[in-house]
Structure formats: structure tokens, C-alpha cells
Scaffold this motif. Sequence first.
Motif, short mmCIF file in Angstrom:
data_model
loop_
_atom_site.label_atom_id
_atom_site.label_comp_id
_atom_site.label_asym_id
_atom_site.label_seq_id
_atom_site.Cartn_x
_atom_site.Cartn_y
_atom_site.Cartn_z
N THR A 137 0.83 -1.20 0.00
CA THR A 137 0.00 0.00 0.00
C THR A 137 0.87 1.25 0.00
O THR A 137 0.57 2.22 -0.70
CB THR A 137 -0.96 -0.02 1.21
OG1 THR A 137 -1.82 -1.15 1.07
CG2 THR A 137 -1.79 1.25 1.28
N GLU A 138 1.94 1.24 0.75
CA GLU A 138 2.83 2.40 0.75
C GLU A 138 3.54 2.55 -0.59
O GLU A 138 3.74 3.66 -1.07
CB GLU A 138 3.84 2.30 1.90
CG GLU A 138 4.55 3.61 2.13
CD GLU A 138 5.25 3.70 3.47
OE1 GLU A 138 6.11 4.59 3.59
OE2 GLU A 138 4.93 2.92 4.39
N ALA A 139 3.92 1.45 -1.21
CA ALA A 139 4.65 1.49 -2.48
C ALA A 139 3.75 1.84 -3.66
O ALA A 139 4.13 2.63 -4.53
CB ALA A 139 5.35 0.16 -2.74
N TRP A 140 2.53 1.27 -3.70
CA TRP A 140 1.70 1.38 -4.90
C TRP A 140 0.29 1.89 -4.63
O TRP A 140 -0.55 1.86 -5.53
CB TRP A 140 1.63 0.01 -5.59
CG TRP A 140 2.97 -0.56 -5.90
CD1 TRP A 140 3.92 -0.02 -6.72
CD2 TRP A 140 3.53 -1.77 -5.39
NE1 TRP A 140 5.03 -0.83 -6.75
CE2 TRP A 140 4.82 -1.90 -5.94
CE3 TRP A 140 3.06 -2.75 -4.51
CZ2 TRP A 140 5.64 -2.98 -5.64
CZ3 TRP A 140 3.88 -3.82 -4.22
CH2 TRP A 140 5.15 -3.93 -4.78
N GLY A 141 0.01 2.35 -3.43
CA GLY A 141 -1.35 2.80 -3.12
C GLY A 141 -2.32 1.65 -3.28
O GLY A 141 -2.12 0.57 -2.72
N SER A 142 -3.36 1.85 -4.08
CA SER A 142 -4.33 0.77 -4.32
C SER A 142 -3.98 -0.04 -5.56
O SER A 142 -4.75 -0.91 -5.97
CB SER A 142 -5.75 1.35 -4.46
OG SER A 142 -5.79 2.24 -5.56
N GLY A 143 -2.81 0.23 -6.15
CA GLY A 143 -2.41 -0.43 -7.39
C GLY A 143 -1.72 -1.77 -7.19
O GLY A 143 -0.67 -2.03 -7.79
N TRP A 144 -2.31 -2.61 -6.36
CA TRP A 144 -1.77 -3.95 -6.17
C TRP A 144 -2.90 -4.90 -5.83
O TRP A 144 -3.99 -4.49 -5.44
CB TRP A 144 -0.69 -3.97 -5.08
CG TRP A 144 -1.17 -3.59 -3.71
CD1 TRP A 144 -1.32 -2.33 -3.21
CD2 TRP A 144 -1.60 -4.48 -2.67
NE1 TRP A 144 -1.81 -2.38 -1.92
CE2 TRP A 144 -1.97 -3.69 -1.56
CE3 TRP A 144 -1.68 -5.86 -2.56
CZ2 TRP A 144 -2.44 -4.25 -0.38
CZ3 TRP A 144 -2.14 -6.41 -1.37
CH2 TRP A 144 -2.50 -5.60 -0.29
N ALA A 145 -2.62 -6.18 -5.98
CA ALA A 145 -3.61 -7.21 -5.64
C ALA A 145 -2.89 -8.39 -5.00
O ALA A 145 -1.72 -8.64 -5.27
CB ALA A 145 -4.35 -7.68 -6.89
N GLU A 146 -3.62 -9.09 -4.15
CA GLU A 146 -3.09 -10.30 -3.52
C GLU A 146 -3.88 -11.51 -4.00
O GLU A 146 -5.10 -11.48 -4.02
CB GLU A 146 -3.17 -10.19 -2.00
CG GLU A 146 -2.56 -11.37 -1.28
CD GLU A 146 -2.55 -11.20 0.24
OE1 GLU A 146 -2.40 -12.22 0.93
OE2 GLU A 146 -2.69 -10.05 0.72
N THR A 147 -3.16 -12.52 -4.43
CA THR A 147 -3.78 -13.76 -4.88
C THR A 147 -3.14 -14.92 -4.12
O THR A 147 -2.13 -14.75 -3.45
CB THR A 147 -3.58 -13.97 -6.39
OG1 THR A 147 -2.18 -14.04 -6.67
CG2 THR A 147 -4.21 -12.84 -7.21
#
Length: 166
Positions: A137-147
Motif C-alpha cells: 500500500t505504501e509502495a503502490w497505493g491501491s495499485g496492487w492485488a493479492e492472490t
Amino acid sequence: MTYEILPVGDDQWSIVAWLWQDFRHDLGAVVNGFPLPDGRYRHEWLDEYPAPDRCGYLAWAPHPNTGESAPVGFALVRGLGFADRIMQAFFVVPAARRGGLGRSFALDVIGRHAGPWAIPFQHDNAAARSFWPRVATEAWGSGWAETTEPVPGRADVPPDHWIRSR
């Protein structure tokens, strides 16, 4: 804690190898890992470094007793020049945890390599399940996903978690 993050020098891979044993020992409870017959833990991933598509970093901090610079963590990155950079291994010694070093170290390494990232970790690693989403979240804001993805060849263990930047 003051610290410095530097690429692993050609003559410093033995330092990473010593820290690697602590890293694998730390994961032992998570992955039911025992040492090999020679007393060392599995190290085949580490044996793949250095390589043109891989690099490593060491975090250094003053030793609390001597003030001498001491290694307090390492990060191994693979996939340089490929679609995704992968945080193959990341470790901070227990005595240097809980003060923000790990977060800063992870963000520093991520910031050194532009492009998409993948960060895998084990389902049963509660510390990683808490740590990596905060870093993402700190690195990419909301631009990430967990699978979650099955562990190749290990149907008997929970799937690994993968955080991927978009």
C-alpha cells in the motif's frame, strides 16, 4: 536506528549465506523445515546468486555493542529485465525488527527497480501476511492485488500468497 542499504558486493555473498541460515531457521516453524544432513538449511535459491537477472542488497546498521557496521538484513531480487521483479527472499534479523527498518528496506529495494513487482510469501507466515500488504500500500497505493497460488509439487501445504503491483 540508522542504517545503510547497499548492493551485495562480489566479496559479500558469504555474508548473505550466513544470514540465509538465520532466514531459513526463522522460516522453519512456518515451512516445517529441518536442516540438511550437513547442518545447513536449504540454500538452492541462494546458490542462484549472483546472476545477470538477479541481485541482492544488504542492510547495515551500527552494532549496538561495538558501533561497527553490521549486516542486519538482506533482500534477493530476481527477474531483472523480465516482466516482473520478484522479491525472492527478504529478511531482517530479529534484533533489528519493530523499528521500521524492514519497511524502509523493502521500499528502498522496490524503489530501485521500476516496473511491476511480485512478492510471494507463505500462507502460514503471519508476520509476512501483516507486513507485505502494508508495504504494498505504501509502495503502490491501491495499485496492487493479492492472490493465492498452489505451491508447485506440494499439494499438502496451503497455497502461497502473491502480492503483485499493477
